[in-house]
Write an enzyme that holds these catalytic residues in place. Structure first.
Site, short mmCIF file in Angstrom:
data_model
loop_
_atom_site.label_atom_id
_atom_site.label_comp_id
_atom_site.label_asym_id
_atom_site.label_seq_id
_atom_site.Cartn_x
_atom_site.Cartn_y
_atom_site.Cartn_z
N GLY A 1 -124.15 -32.74 47.00
CA GLY A 1 -123.46 -33.46 47.85
C GLY A 1 -123.44 -32.62 49.15
N SER A 2 -122.49 -32.59 49.99
CA SER A 2 -122.61 -32.00 51.52
C SER A 2 -122.64 -30.38 51.17
CB SER A 2 -121.13 -32.60 52.10
OG SER A 2 -121.06 -33.78 52.38
#
Length: 607
Positions: free
Chosen positions: A327-328
């Protein structure tokens, strides 16, 4: 008449001569036989004496192996994580037990004996002599011992035998790290030294117990004993004592481990905390876990089935083998790459309208905030986790440069932690996709790689190790559970590049619009961090990430995984952390508070 008399005399002389001749031949033969026997006897006494004396000793003298005491496992402060505790087992000597079946039935009335224990006893009986003691039940409770002691005079041939049993005082809390020992099976025999394990019944199966088996086991002792024709020991002739196994002091901190478990609570997930300079592992959590004590004497089938059928998979080691989209949390590493290649500067501004499209393509890639973030700099893009900024940066970098830069931080390969079974994750490249799927790399796959979605897979351990390298300006040591390791320079960037990314990660926690600003009040020191959300269920509108508020409307198993990485203290980083909460929803609201509480506790402990 006279001639007849002479003939008779001659015949008698002839018979006498024949008899004498036969007698002499017989005497010669007897002397030859005696001579041969004498020669053979002399050969046996003089020439072959040592050989036959040795054979006689082999029939009379036996070598009996003695098991060593297994080494203890301790935490960094010397607290016991695995020890050997006195225990009692129920044994039977068949030779001294008249009516063995009746005795077994009576014992079954006194103590609980499982079907597996009965089957094991019967297998022992088939391959043992009648005078040898056979184990019917191990690890007797205090009540069992007391009851059997009362009834012992009614049970000839039944004994209560003391022994040392492996014990894990912290149970589930360290099951996936320390591991457990179990009975030696046929697969173990293929890798073990038969001379050293002849008297040993248990061996390390997973975790530290397995990886450091050679150190923990010790060296077997030896007794030379005299036996009778039936193999019964008469006396001990000579003894060499066994050498106990080495005690291992791990880098783990029991207090911080418990703090991490408490911070995670009932949620499913993994936590890793590392010391940046030395690679020492302070915390390894995979939750839920299991009680390793169940496996020491062989887990009951019903208990094992419950663990296997549990949807939360307590036997699965998440921090070591779990694979998750980052993810981020991947964004700080891509920011470093963009700065290094001159594609962005700290002042570069990108406009986020809430969505992104590749030229000539219809697919829409969304930002987590509907309507977008407006114009943002690098610091703001990290603080608020602006997807559009990193969609555009990923396209400018391209998959080839992204893969090369991420590989420098250890993504796509094992870290080398001294535990068996580590996963290596997936660092996608053009060649990897061609080999896996027989397809070329598509432009849209580059876009979602920029926010840690798509094919990229990391383990919590990899993520923590990469974060340690980021915190150390490219320098950190490989993770270790035993001896501290020397740091190595993994990545080289100019100081201003590191500082630019640190500023964005600081703003995540301490900035006015940071995605994890709510946890700043928990922290006694300033921390740099990055939140992340790994998609589990795709949205109908094809946007990349759902608003965290929408996650509450989904069933638990469809919610996003929540992630957080960080390091502290900001001005002189000493520890790096990664947190993954499966189906937690959002990194800022779920994973970040877990990390903050752990960092606060580490600060209290002086770590």
């Amino acid at each position: 008449m006279r001639s007849t008399s002479h003939q008779k005399v001659r015949d008698e002389w002839a018979e006498q001569r024949l008899t004498d001749r036969r007698f002499r031949v017989l005497v010669i033969l007897m002397m030859a036989v005696l001579l041969l026997l004498g020669l053979r006897f002399g050969t046996l006494q003089l020439g072959d004496h040592e050989q036959y004396a040795a054979r006689a000793d082999e029939n009379r003298i036996r070598l009996r192996a003695l098991p060593p005491n297994r080494g203890l496992i301790l935490d960094r402060r010397g607290r016991v994580l695995a020890d050997n505790r006195p225990a009692y087992r129920l044994v039977i000597v068949p030779e001294r037990t008249p009516g063995l079946e009746e005795t077994l039935g009576r014992l079954g009335e006194l103590v609980s004996i499982s079907a597996e224990e009965q089957a094991s006893f019967l297998r022992q009986q088939e391959r043992s002599r009648r005078f040898e003691a056979l184990t019917l039940k191990a690890n007797l409770s205090e009540d069992d011992v007391a009851l059997l002691a009362i009834e012992r005079h009614h049970l000839p041939g039944v004994e209560i035998e003391p022994y040392l049993m492996r014990h894990y005082p912290h149970g589930e809390a360290l099951a996936h790290v320390v591991g457990y020992v179990g009975r030696i099976d046929s697969r173990d025999l293929q890798r073990l030294d038969p001379d050293q394990y002849r008297a040993t019944t248990h061996v390390g199966k997973i975790g530290v117990e397995r990886h450091f088996e050679d150190r923990l086991h010790g060296k077997a002792g030896l007794e030379r004993v005299e036996t009778n024709a039936q193999g019964r020991v008469l006396r001990v002739l000579e003894r060499t004592d066994p050498v106990a196994g080495q005690d291992l002091q791990l880098t783990l901190d029991l207090d911080l481990q418990q703090a991490a478990i408490d911070a995670l609570g009932d949620q499913t997930g993994a936590i890793v905390v590392l010391k940046i300079a030395t690679g020492e592992v302070l915390t390894l959590v995979s939750h839920p876990g299991f009680d390793p004590n169940l496996f020491v004497h062989g887990i009951a089938q019903d208990d094992y089935d419950q663990l296997l059928m549990n949807p939360q998979r307590p036997l699965f080691n998440r921090f070591l083998s779990g694979g998750y989209e980052p993810g981020s949390t991947i964004k700080p590493f891509l920011a470093l790459a963009g700065l290094e290649h001159g594609l962005i500067t700290p002042e570069t501004r990108v406009f986020s309208s809430g969505s992104y499209q590749l030229p000539g393509h219809q697919r829409v890639y969304g930002d987590w905030r509907r309507g977008g973030h407006g114009w943002v700099t690098l610091e703001q893009s990290l603080a608020e986790s602006v997807n559009v900024y990193f969609y555009q940066l990923a396209v400018e970098l391209g998959i080839d440069r992204m893969s090369r830069e991420l590989a420098l931080f250890g993504f796509g390969r094992t870290t080398g932690l001294d535990l068996p079974g580590e996963g290596q994750g997936v660092l996608p490249t053009r060649s990897w996709k061609r080999a896996q799927f027989g397809q070329p790399w598509f432009p849209g796959e580059t876009v979602i790689t920029g926010i840690g979605q798509g094919f990229t897979v990391v383990t919590p351990l990899q993520l923590a190790h990469a974060t340690a390298a980021l915190a150390g300006r490219g320098m950190t040591a490989p993770p270790t559970l035993l001896e501290p390791r020397a740091p190595a320079q993994m990545v080289v960037h100019d100081d201003w590049i590191w500082e630019a990314v640190y500023a964005g990660m600081e703003a995540v926690v301490h900035g006015p619009t940071g995605s994890a600003r709510a946890v700043a009040s928990i922290l006694p020191v300033r921390m740099a961090g990055k939140t992340g959300t790994a998609q589990v269920f795709g949205r109908a509108d094809d946007l990349a990430e759902a608003d965290e508020r929408e996650q509450d409307e989904l069933p638990q198993h469809l919610r996003n995984h929540a992630l957080f990485i960080g390091f502290a203290p900001l001005d002189n980083p000493t520890i790096a952390i990664s947190v993954i909460v499966e189906h937690g929803g959002g990194g800022s609201s779920v994973a970040a508070p877990v990390a903050a509480r752990i960092v606060a506790r580490a600060t209290e402990l002086g770590l």
